[in-house]
Write a protein that holds these residues in place. Structure first.
Motif, PDB file in Angstrom:
ATOM      1  N   ARG A 186       0.837  -1.198   0.000  1.00 41.51           N
ATOM      2  CA  ARG A 186       0.000   0.000   0.000  1.00 41.51           C
ATOM      3  C   ARG A 186       0.876   1.253   0.000  1.00 41.51           C
ATOM      4  N   LEU A 187       1.916   1.236   0.837  1.00 33.05           N
ATOM      5  CA  LEU A 187       2.810   2.395   0.898  1.00 33.05           C
ATOM      6  C   LEU A 187       3.622   2.543  -0.385  1.00 33.05           C
ATOM      7  N   ALA A 188       4.044   1.405  -0.956  1.00 32.35           N
ATOM      8  CA  ALA A 188       4.815   1.472  -2.206  1.00 32.35           C
ATOM      9  C   ALA A 188       3.980   2.122  -3.297  1.00 32.35           C
ATOM     10  N   ALA A 189       2.708   1.685  -3.425  1.00 32.00           N
ATOM     11  CA  ALA A 189       1.848   2.235  -4.474  1.00 32.00           C
ATOM     12  C   ALA A 189       1.558   3.708  -4.207  1.00 32.00           C
ATOM     13  N   PHE A 190       1.368   4.046  -2.937  1.00 29.80           N
ATOM     14  CA  PHE A 190       1.076   5.435  -2.573  1.00 29.80           C
ATOM     15  C   PHE A 190       2.232   6.343  -3.009  1.00 29.80           C
ATOM     16  N   HIS A 191       3.449   5.972  -2.634  1.00 26.75           N
ATOM     17  CA  HIS A 191       4.587   6.826  -2.971  1.00 26.75           C
ATOM     18  C   HIS A 191       4.886   6.806  -4.464  1.00 26.75           C
ATOM     19  N   ALA A 192       4.691   5.641  -5.085  1.00 24.00           N
ATOM     20  CA  ALA A 192       4.917   5.551  -6.531  1.00 24.00           C
ATOM     21  C   ALA A 192       3.964   6.512  -7.239  1.00 24.00           C
ATOM     22  N   PHE A 193       2.701   6.522  -6.793  1.00 24.48           N
ATOM     23  CA  PHE A 193       1.721   7.404  -7.425  1.00 24.48           C
ATOM     24  C   PHE A 193       2.107   8.870  -7.216  1.00 24.48           C
ATOM     25  N   ARG A 194       2.464   9.199  -5.977  1.00 26.93           N
ATOM     26  CA  ARG A 194       2.825  10.598  -5.684  1.00 26.93           C
ATOM     27  C   ARG A 194       3.974  11.057  -6.581  1.00 26.93           C
ATOM     28  N   GLU A 195       4.965  10.236  -6.720  1.00 26.52           N
ATOM     29  CA  GLU A 195       6.135  10.640  -7.520  1.00 26.52           C
ATOM     30  C   GLU A 195       5.787  10.768  -8.992  1.00 26.52           C
ATOM     31  N   SER A 196       5.060   9.773  -9.500  1.00 26.26           N
ATOM     32  CA  SER A 196       4.756   9.836 -10.936  1.00 26.26           C
ATOM     33  C   SER A 196       3.771  10.961 -11.224  1.00 26.26           C
ATOM     34  N   PHE A 197       2.900  11.269 -10.269  1.00 21.24           N
ATOM     35  CA  PHE A 197       1.960  12.370 -10.493  1.00 21.24           C
ATOM     36  C   PHE A 197       2.721  13.696 -10.633  1.00 21.24           C
ATOM     37  N   LYS A 198       3.752  13.870  -9.829  1.00 22.44           N
ATOM     38  CA  LYS A 198       4.554  15.099  -9.909  1.00 22.44           C
ATOM     39  C   LYS A 198       5.164  15.269 -11.301  1.00 22.44           C
ATOM     40  N   ALA A 199       5.491  14.141 -11.924  1.00 21.31           N
ATOM     41  CA  ALA A 199       6.154  14.198 -13.228  1.00 21.31           C
ATOM     42  C   ALA A 199       5.150  14.144 -14.383  1.00 21.31           C
ATOM     43  N   SER A 200       3.871  14.286 -14.099  1.00 19.92           N
ATOM     44  CA  SER A 200       2.875  14.097 -15.163  1.00 19.92           C
ATOM     45  C   SER A 200       2.332  15.423 -15.688  1.00 19.92           C
ATOM     46  N   ASN A 201       3.101  16.496 -15.495  1.00 17.81           N
ATOM     47  CA  ASN A 201       2.676  17.829 -15.883  1.00 17.81           C
ATOM     48  C   ASN A 201       1.267  18.126 -15.349  1.00 17.81           C
ATOM     49  N   PRO A 202       1.092  18.057 -14.042  1.00 22.66           N
ATOM     50  CA  PRO A 202      -0.252  18.186 -13.480  1.00 22.66           C
ATOM     51  C   PRO A 202      -0.835  19.594 -13.623  1.00 22.66           C
ATOM     52  N   ARG A 203      -2.153  19.648 -13.652  1.00 17.72           N
ATOM     53  CA  ARG A 203      -2.848  20.936 -13.746  1.00 17.72           C
ATOM     54  C   ARG A 203      -3.910  21.017 -12.664  1.00 17.72           C
ATOM     55  N   VAL A 204      -4.206  22.267 -12.282  1.00 13.37           N
ATOM     56  CA  VAL A 204      -5.309  22.495 -11.337  1.00 13.37           C
ATOM     57  C   VAL A 204      -6.584  22.724 -12.154  1.00 13.37           C
ATOM     58  N   LEU A 205      -7.677  22.043 -11.764  1.00 12.76           N
ATOM     59  CA  LEU A 205      -8.966  22.218 -12.454  1.00 12.76           C
ATOM     60  C   LEU A 205      -9.912  22.999 -11.551  1.00 12.76           C
ATOM     61  N   GLU A 206     -10.783  23.762 -12.177  1.00  9.92           N
ATOM     62  CA  GLU A 206     -11.764  24.489 -11.367  1.00  9.92           C
ATOM     63  C   GLU A 206     -13.157  24.266 -11.946  1.00  9.92           C
ATOM     64  N   PRO A 207     -14.209  24.368 -11.101  1.00  8.98           N
ATOM     65  CA  PRO A 207     -15.557  24.212 -11.637  1.00  8.98           C
ATOM     66  C   PRO A 207     -15.949  25.438 -12.455  1.00  8.98           C
ATOM     67  N   VAL A 208     -16.486  25.168 -13.637  1.00 10.76           N
ATOM     68  CA  VAL A 208     -16.950  26.242 -14.502  1.00 10.76           C
ATOM     69  C   VAL A 208     -18.472  26.163 -14.548  1.00 10.76           C
ATOM     70  N   MET A 209     -19.120  27.313 -14.382  1.00 10.04           N
ATOM     71  CA  MET A 209     -20.569  27.321 -14.298  1.00 10.04           C
ATOM     72  C   MET A 209     -21.176  27.851 -15.587  1.00 10.04           C
ATOM     73  N   ASN A 210     -22.369  27.343 -15.909  1.00  9.93           N
ATOM     74  CA  ASN A 210     -23.137  27.900 -16.998  1.00  9.93           C
ATOM     75  C   ASN A 210     -24.014  28.980 -16.368  1.00  9.93           C
ATOM     76  N   VAL A 211     -23.755  30.219 -16.729  1.00  8.27           N
ATOM     77  CA  VAL A 211     -24.457  31.333 -16.074  1.00  8.27           C
ATOM     78  C   VAL A 211     -25.420  31.958 -17.080  1.00  8.27           C
ATOM     79  N   GLU A 212     -26.676  32.138 -16.689  1.00  6.87           N
ATOM     80  CA  GLU A 212     -27.632  32.797 -17.573  1.00  6.87           C
ATOM     81  C   GLU A 212     -28.118  34.062 -16.885  1.00  6.87           C
ATOM     82  N   VAL A 213     -27.924  35.194 -17.575  1.00  8.59           N
ATOM     83  CA  VAL A 213     -28.337  36.471 -16.992  1.00  8.59           C
ATOM     84  C   VAL A 213     -29.428  37.058 -17.861  1.00  8.59           C
TER      85      VAL A 213
END
Ligand SMILES: Nc1nc2c(ncn2[C@@H]2O[C@H](COP(=O)(O)OP(=O)(O)OP(=O)(O)O)[C@@H](O)[C@H]2O)c(=O)[nH]1
Length: 750
Positions: free
Chosen positions: A634-661
């Protein structure tokens, strides 16, 4: 969201939400293997009794759905009045301060909006109606989803001026998801600018639903008097102090040609969607009134067509004809196919048999703790529920006694001894969550549960009186009532965090906490539900090793992570794939590797928000005969994931709303300016008479305080609604800012 969580109702084309499993065994097999308690019971005679067939023929379960402020509550109030359920009509935000009957919560009355749907029972002629008034505000979408789940048909209310609006489209999409047939009612025909022809065009183009009017208006706006019924070829007027007297008359001479043209249009539209009318059309034969009615019913139930009626609820016009249409064109419970999952048999999909002589199966679709105590609304799908009987809670296996059975009428109730298949009722004091299945214990089946959208906003909540026991009591109750309302305690700050579908959604709960439980709270700044994701494939090869003295730990994992296609992410937010060959990682450690991966998803390294849209593929690894353990992998997979995620060009996503005015046309410039300033992407602008409607996609993070800004920019005349559309990557500079902020917070904690 696991696919099995999404409910199958009808395996109709294009639903996209139907399980792949195929029903082969039939319900009979499920029962003959014995139920949850081993109480094998054979089917009662499968032929329904004539009384049951007759009862079901005279039963309709309908919802009333629409965009906010289209007049659902006003329409429902009239329905209750004409069906004799209430003696007087009270307007929403009316001068008499009583409020409409269906909007019974104090808050609803004050704000003039429906925030909690109430189920009510009424009779029209010899037909029983179960009606659920559904809220229009997007922050309460879950209520709409629940209503659609248990109803067999719906009335879509549209405003005669605003027509198809953003929420109409949302509601329509939900109806498609649950395969709900609908009839359309164009309300507010008394309003300046009323234009039913344009609204019917919008139903056809924006909702892509073939539609045609069954009525032609007599007069319009202030001079709206009544309608001509195209099928019976007569004028229909509402007379009497509250429109209770229906008066029929000849078609006004000046409308003869219009009515003829509308009839031809109705036939031409039906010819496209119904074979029988299609054939008559080709043969140039005129269909009879009955042939037309049958075709409208067939095409409506098949969801190929929506008949359109019109009226003015506030002026007490057109509601009785709408009720007639509900009974004529919306399906009985036997005309809708519902399915359930056979738990003992790999969750195979089984058809519900909607008759009372079958074993009881019911779905709790709404919990409510009101002035009468804890109420659970149940739709009986098959079988019968009787007072004094036991019902079995499938999830827990517990049995509960049905000590009291009621039918609800808004905020009052009526005791009944038994309810048959297809009915909606409420029980007292039953411990369950909404979406749970009950049976009579002879079968082990579950009506799959409802689609619950992810929350988009959260805020911290601190009770002013820290010792108040009511704080957690209230939060528990709200969570059980509303699956889109979530509560957790932040592991670091130890603050209670509530999450939901929008600012108003959370505000309402904070307010209910104060009013109903006497707990005053301070709230933190609302936080948007950011996510983190990988944008490219990234390999890993990680060894977790601790072999110095005592029991050692050893686990090695090799593989890669990669992004999941965007269009798959709604159904597959993350995935773990095991491709290990030759037993290099013993199979009993694979679940631990998966656990390590899901542990890693909980918190991204950039801003500490959950990670979505990532697949972990495990290809190889190594184990040690003595030192390997579940924990080590469990720990091996956890750390493996953390490391590979860092190298995966990660991006932050945000919720986008459909707004009608929408705002008076003179404010169009200010509305566009306000949306541009908030980095909105304008997707549509439309002008209707002297109003403009602007639709934009705007990051939720930029929407705080928008109602105040809009109010001052439009002299209080602008309105807006918004709903969650998708998660999208934030701009690179915003990402940098967010990371900096997160780093600062981490540094402060040290
Ligand atoms: N002119 C006109 N106004 C109407 C009519 N029906 C309703 N209204 C008004 O429209 C407003 C909204 O009506 P509601 O019945 O609360 O609408 P709703 O769709 O239930 O609204 P929510 O509960 O907020 O989703 C109220 O001020 C009503 O008085 C109508 O036929 N004509």
């Amino acid at each position: 969201m696991a696919l099995s969580m999404l409910l199958p109702r009808l395996a109709g084309p294009g639903t996209g939400f139907v399980r792949a499993a195929v029903a082969t065994s039939g319900l009979r097999n499920a029962v003959s293997r014995g139920g949850i308690l081993g109480l094998t019971r054979r089917w009662a005679s499968s032929a329904p009794t004539p009384e049951d067939i007759d009862r079901l023929k005279h039963l309709r379960n309908i919802g009333i759905s629409a965009h906010i402020d289209s007049g659902k509550t006003t329409v429902t109030e009239r329905i209750l009045y004409y069906t004799g359920r209430i003696k007087e009509i009270h307007e929403v935000r009316g001068k008499d301060n009583v409020g409409a009957t269906m909007d019974w919560m104090d808050l609803e009355r004050e704000k003039g909006i429906t925030i909690q749907s109430a189920a009510t029972y009424a009779q029209w002629g010899d037909t029983n109606l179960n009606i659920i008034d559904t809220p229009g505000h997007v922050d309460f979408t879950i209520e709409v989803e629940r209503a659609l789940r248990v109803l067999d048909g719906a009335v879509l209310v549209l405003c005669s001026v605003s027509g198809v609006q953003s929420q109409t489209i949302t509601v329509d999409r939900q109806m498609r998801r649950y395969n709900v047939p609908r009839i359309s009612f164009i309300n507010k025909m008394d309003r300046a600018g009323a234009n039913p022809t344009r609204i019917i065009d919008q139903i056809r183009t924006k909702l892509k639903l073939p539609a045609a009017a069954l009525q032609v208006p007599i007069g319009s706006e202030d001079a709206f008097e009544g309608v001509v019924d195209i099928l019976t070829q007569r004028a229909v007027y509402n007379k009497g102090s509250r429109g209770e007297d229906i008066v029929y008359d000849e078609i006004p001479a000046h409308l003869a040609d219009t009515v003829q043209a509308a009839r031809e249009e109705l036939i031409a539209t039906l010819a496209e969607v119904d074979d029988e009318i299609g054939e008559l059309f080709i043969e140039e034969k005129t269909p009879t009134e009955d042939q037309l009615r049958d075709a409208i019913r067939r095409a409506t139930i098949a969801r190929k067509f929506t008949p359109v009626l019109m009226g003015s609820a506030i002026k007490d016009k057109g509601i009785q004809s709408l009720l007639d249409a509900v009974i004529r064109y919306l399906p009985t419970p036997t005309e809708v196919k519902n399915t359930m999952l056979d738990i003992d048999n790999n969750e195979q999909v089984l058809d519900v048999v909607p008759y009372s002589n079958q074993p009881f199966v019911g779905l709790a679709f709404k919990l409510e703790e009101g002035k009468y105590g804890q109420l659970t609304y149940i739709r009986v799908y098959q079988g019968r529920l009787e007072k004094g009987q036991f019902a079995y809670h499938v999830k827990t296996g517990k049995k509960v006694k049905v000590s009291r059975l009621v039918r609800m009428h808004s905020n009052s109730m009526e005791d009944v001894d038994s309810v048959g298949a297809g009915e909606i009722c409420a029980l007292f004091g039953i411990d369950c969550a909404s979406g749970d299945t009950f049976t009579d214990g002879t079968i082990n089946c579950s009506m799959s549960t409802m689609f619950v959208p992810d929350s988009v906003i959260s805020l911290s909540l601190t009770p002013k009186d820290k010792n108040s026991p009511n704080f957690s009591k209230a939060l528990n109750r709200f969570q059980r009532e509303d699956p889109t309302f979530r509560v957790h305690v932040d592991s670091e700050s130890k603050q209670t965090i509530i999450s939901g579908m929008g600012e108003l959604h959370l505000d309402i709960y904070v307010e209910r906490m104060r009013r109903e439980y006497g707990v005053d709270c301070t709230t933190g700044k609302p936080q948007v539900a950011f996510r983190e994701t990988a944008t490219r494939r990234s390999p890993f090869s990680y060894t977790h090793k601790k072999q110095s003295g005592g029991a050692g730990q050893f686990g090695r994992v090799i593989g890669y992570i990669e992004p999941i296609d965007e269009d798959q992410q709604a159904e597959l937010p993350h995935e773990f794939v095991n491709n290990v060959m030759g037993g290099n990682i013993p199979t009993n450690y694979i679940p631990a590797c998966e656990k390590g991966f899901t542990d890693g998803l909980q918190e991204g390294f950039m801003i500490g928000h959950p990670i979505v849209g990532v697949r972990m593929v495990l290809q190889d690894g190594a184990a040690h005969s003595v030192d390997s353990s579940e924990l080590a992998f469990r720990l091996a997979a956890f750390h493996a994931f953390r490391e590979s995620f860092k190298a995966s060009n990660p991006r932050v996503l945000e919720p986008v709303m459909n707004v009608e005015v929408s705002a008076p046309i003179e404010f169009q410039g200010s509305v566009l300016g306000s949306l541009n300033k908030r980095k909105g992407l304008i997707v549509d602008t439309e002008t209707q008479e002297d109003y403009c409607v602007v639709v934009a996609e705007v990051p939720l993070n930029n929407m705080f305080g928008y109602s105040t800004e809009l109010r001052s920019a439009t002299q209080g005349k602008g309105e807006f609604s918004m709903e969650y559309k998708k998660h999208s990557p934030v701009l690179p500079n915003v990402q940098e800012e967010l990371i900096k902020e997160h780093q600062k917070k981490l540094a402060e904690k040290k």
